[in-house]
Scaffold this motif. Structure first.
Motif, mmCIF file in Angstrom:
data_model
loop_
_atom_site.group_PDB
_atom_site.id
_atom_site.type_symbol
_atom_site.label_atom_id
_atom_site.label_comp_id
_atom_site.label_asym_id
_atom_site.label_seq_id
_atom_site.Cartn_x
_atom_site.Cartn_y
_atom_site.Cartn_z
ATOM 1 N N GLY A 1 -11.854 25.752 1.156
ATOM 2 C CA GLY A 1 -10.365 25.281 0.998
ATOM 3 C C GLY A 1 -9.999 24.742 1.955
ATOM 4 O O GLY A 1 -9.348 25.245 3.425
ATOM 5 N N THR B 1 -5.751 25.052 4.085
ATOM 6 C CA THR B 1 -4.364 26.105 4.039
ATOM 7 C C THR B 1 -3.452 25.495 3.552
ATOM 8 O O THR B 1 -3.376 24.252 2.936
ATOM 9 C CB THR B 1 -4.393 25.856 6.071
ATOM 10 O OG1 THR B 1 -3.592 25.280 6.608
ATOM 11 C CG2 THR B 1 -4.757 26.966 6.548
ATOM 12 N N LYS B 2 -2.748 26.561 3.355
ATOM 13 C CA LYS B 2 -1.353 25.736 2.462
ATOM 14 C C LYS B 2 -1.040 25.022 2.712
ATOM 15 O O LYS B 2 -0.211 23.832 2.294
ATOM 16 C CB LYS B 2 -0.141 26.681 2.247
ATOM 17 C CG LYS B 2 0.320 26.543 1.835
ATOM 18 C CD LYS B 2 1.828 28.083 0.894
ATOM 19 C CE LYS B 2 2.556 27.525 -0.208
ATOM 20 N NZ LYS B 2 4.007 28.541 -0.095
ATOM 21 N N ASP B 3 -0.211 24.220 4.571
ATOM 22 C CA ASP B 3 0.063 23.464 4.926
ATOM 23 C C ASP B 3 -1.022 22.332 5.051
ATOM 24 O O ASP B 3 -0.516 21.053 6.056
ATOM 25 C CB ASP B 3 0.881 23.905 6.264
ATOM 26 C CG ASP B 3 -0.463 24.377 7.471
ATOM 27 O OD1 ASP B 3 -0.992 23.913 7.218
ATOM 28 O OD2 ASP B 3 -0.035 24.931 8.802
ATOM 29 N N VAL B 4 -1.878 22.211 3.898
ATOM 30 C CA VAL B 4 -3.143 21.417 4.537
ATOM 31 C C VAL B 4 -3.526 20.420 6.221
ATOM 32 O O VAL B 4 -3.507 19.559 6.193
ATOM 33 C CB VAL B 4 -2.925 20.214 3.672
ATOM 34 C CG1 VAL B 4 -3.654 19.208 3.701
ATOM 35 C CG2 VAL B 4 -1.925 20.898 2.375
ATOM 36 N N THR B 5 -3.219 21.675 7.105
ATOM 37 C CA THR B 5 -3.475 20.712 8.271
ATOM 38 C C THR B 5 -4.861 21.343 8.880
ATOM 39 O O THR B 5 -6.006 20.908 9.494
ATOM 40 C CB THR B 5 -2.204 21.776 9.524
ATOM 41 O OG1 THR B 5 -2.911 22.771 8.678
ATOM 42 C CG2 THR B 5 -1.424 21.085 8.645
#
Length: 89
Positions: free
Chosen positions: A42, A44-48
């Motif tokens: 999956g 990371t929350k910041d989609v980096t």
């Protein structure tokens, strides 16, 4: 089997750029999970960054899975590294 962790990076504008490839990407991950090779994956929350755990015969097998993923083939994932992982707990 040996466990491996994969860390990778997403391209700029990932949320828009991934759309044409997302279904094929998720279908492939579901198959890997059903086959028992993918433990979890999956963003990371910041989609980096992307993080995954695989259980496979070799690092080469994991690299083949990553590099045949539509996100890698279409530049959504821009780089990755794989490390053998020793699960302590």
């Amino acid at each position: 089997m040996t466990k491996y962790v994969m860390w990778g990076s997403y391209c700029e504008g990932v949320l828009e750029k991934r759309e044409p490839y997302r279904k094929a990407h998720l279908d492939g991950l579901a198959k890997q999970k059903a086959d028992g090779v993918l433990v979890t994956i999956g963003p990371t929350k910041d989609v980096t960054k992307v993080f995954g755990i695989y259980e496979a015969e070799s690092e080469a097998a994991v690299r083949q899975l990553v590099e045949s993923d539509p996100f890698w083939e279409n530049g959504i994932w821009t780089e990755y590294e794989i490390k053998e992982w020793i699960q302590a707990f």
